[in-house]
Enzyme design. Structure first.
Site, mmCIF file in Angstrom:
data_model
loop_
_atom_site.group_PDB
_atom_site.id
_atom_site.type_symbol
_atom_site.label_atom_id
_atom_site.label_comp_id
_atom_site.label_asym_id
_atom_site.label_seq_id
_atom_site.Cartn_x
_atom_site.Cartn_y
_atom_site.Cartn_z
ATOM 1 N N LYS A 15 -31.281 -25.607 16.674
ATOM 2 C CA LYS A 15 -30.485 -23.656 17.138
ATOM 3 C C LYS A 15 -30.260 -23.400 18.445
ATOM 4 C CE LYS A 15 -33.314 -20.796 14.254
ATOM 5 N NZ LYS A 15 -34.284 -21.805 14.455
ATOM 6 N N ARG A 91 -33.697 -12.519 10.643
ATOM 7 C CA ARG A 91 -34.008 -13.837 9.299
ATOM 8 C C ARG A 91 -34.487 -13.049 8.366
ATOM 9 N NH1 ARG A 91 -38.004 -17.728 12.307
ATOM 10 N NH2 ARG A 91 -36.633 -17.323 14.695
ATOM 11 N N ARG A 125 -42.346 -32.116 18.605
ATOM 12 C CA ARG A 125 -41.237 -31.025 19.416
ATOM 13 C C ARG A 125 -42.447 -30.424 20.106
ATOM 14 N NH1 ARG A 125 -37.976 -25.885 17.328
ATOM 15 N NH2 ARG A 125 -39.960 -25.208 16.917
ATOM 16 N N ARG A 157 -46.356 -25.293 20.282
ATOM 17 C CA ARG A 157 -46.777 -24.500 20.544
ATOM 18 C C ARG A 157 -47.188 -24.671 18.847
ATOM 19 N NH1 ARG A 157 -40.154 -22.659 18.983
ATOM 20 N NH2 ARG A 157 -41.305 -21.478 17.312
ATOM 21 N N ARG A 168 -43.480 -21.276 7.657
ATOM 22 C CA ARG A 168 -41.987 -20.379 7.881
ATOM 23 C C ARG A 168 -40.641 -21.316 7.289
ATOM 24 N NH1 ARG A 168 -42.563 -23.284 13.736
ATOM 25 N NH2 ARG A 168 -40.765 -22.010 14.438
HETATM 26 P P1 AMP Z 1 -38.564 -19.181 16.313
HETATM 27 O O1 AMP Z 1 -38.528 -19.944 18.362
HETATM 28 O O2 AMP Z 1 -36.622 -18.505 16.786
HETATM 29 O O3 AMP Z 1 -38.455 -20.285 15.774
HETATM 30 O O4 AMP Z 1 -39.142 -17.827 16.814
HETATM 31 C C1 AMP Z 1 -40.744 -18.584 16.927
HETATM 32 C C2 AMP Z 1 -41.734 -16.716 16.161
HETATM 33 O O5 AMP Z 1 -40.740 -15.349 16.724
HETATM 34 C C3 AMP Z 1 -40.956 -16.873 14.850
HETATM 35 O O6 AMP Z 1 -42.020 -17.638 14.276
HETATM 36 C C4 AMP Z 1 -41.401 -15.089 14.254
HETATM 37 O O7 AMP Z 1 -42.465 -15.058 14.521
HETATM 38 C C5 AMP Z 1 -40.741 -14.635 15.551
HETATM 39 N N1 AMP Z 1 -39.546 -14.360 15.657
HETATM 40 C C6 AMP Z 1 -38.216 -14.623 16.112
HETATM 41 N N2 AMP Z 1 -37.729 -14.068 15.656
HETATM 42 C C7 AMP Z 1 -37.520 -13.372 14.199
HETATM 43 C C8 AMP Z 1 -37.148 -12.324 13.663
HETATM 44 N N3 AMP Z 1 -35.517 -12.062 13.777
HETATM 45 N N4 AMP Z 1 -37.612 -11.392 13.449
HETATM 46 C C9 AMP Z 1 -39.167 -11.676 12.977
HETATM 47 N N5 AMP Z 1 -39.718 -12.402 14.392
HETATM 48 C C10 AMP Z 1 -39.206 -13.469 14.379
#
Ligand code: AMP
Length: 214
Positions: A15, A91, A125, A157, A168
């Site tokens: 995404k 989310r 990744r 990460r 997740r």
């Molecule tokens: P992502 O790269 O989008 O998977 O985001 C990495 C991490 O950032 C997630 O596992 C959450 O800890 C935090 N995060 C990202 N977007 C959100 C959101 N909308 N609400 C809460 N935590 C978020």
């Protein structure tokens, strides 16, 4: 026409990559909440130090913190003028309700992949602090371990490690997927098959949005 587009997808669905391509095509701003947190964590800002407690374990950062960051960013002039491709937010229903009050969405895209494919991709990744991601199988950097864009060292990460991935994906199914129905009822939801090459997924998204391939 100004478009405000949401991109949903499980971890590893691509995404972030698709949101970046789409924002370029639309001439709009690309906002990734995950990238905002990663940069804050990297810079060790107070927000980053607080967020790290959650991001490392693959848990969601509390809604009030996220909502405030998103609201202040979305109200800025560049987004009002050019639109946005938003990725990683909302989310859950609390965030979706908060978003409703700030911008009017024109399209919502879901990139579908299976959990097995998500786990397989995430295990390969590599990420850069600039936000760019690579996959050692199908989207490797030119020099191993170094970002093509900014030359920084790539890293795995903490939240891409097996236990965090499982958590997740569970959160995505439980809290994020139920939002799709709401956007479907509004007639703005589009689903594309994410288990194809990057450019094929992109073509499918453009087709769903009635946009021409650039
Ligand atoms: P992502 O790269 O989008 O998977 O985001 C990495 C991490 O950032 C997630 O596992 C959450 O800890 C935090 N995060 C990202 N977007 C959100 C959101 N909308 N609400 C809460 N935590 C978020």
């Amino acid at each position: 026409m100004i478009r405000n587009i949401l991109i949903f997808g499980a971890q590893g669905s691509g995404k972030g990559t698709q949101a970046e391509l789409l924002a370029q095509t639309c001439g709009s701003m690309n906002i990734s909440i995950g990238n905002i947190f990663r940069q804050e964590v990297y810079k060790k800002t107070p927000l980053g130090i607080e967020a790290k407690k959650f991001t490392d374990e693959g848990k969601l950062v509390p809604d009030d913190v996220v909502n405030e960051i998103v609201a202040s960013r979305l109200k800025q002039k560049d987004i009002q003028e050019h639109g946005v491709v938003l990725e990683g937010y909302p989310r859950n229903i609390v965030q979706a309700d908060a978003l409703e009050k700030i911008i009017s969405l024109t399209d919502v895209v879901v990139i579908d992949i299976s959990d097995d494919e998500a786990v397989n991709r995430i295990s390969k990744r590599l990420t850069c602090v600039c936000g760019k991601t690579y996959n050692t199988d199908y989207n490797a950097s030119h020099v191993a371990g170094i970002c093509d864009e900014c030359g920084a060292l790539l890293f795995i990460r903490d939240d891409d490690k097996p236990d965090a991935i499982k958590h997740r994906l569970e959160t995505y199914h439980k809290e994020t997927e139920p939002l799709f129905l709401m956007y479907e009822k509004k007639g703005i939801l589009h689903r594309v098959n994410g288990e194809q090459k990057i450019n094929e997924v992109y073509k499918a998204i453009l087709k769903a949005l009635n946009m021409e391939t650039p």
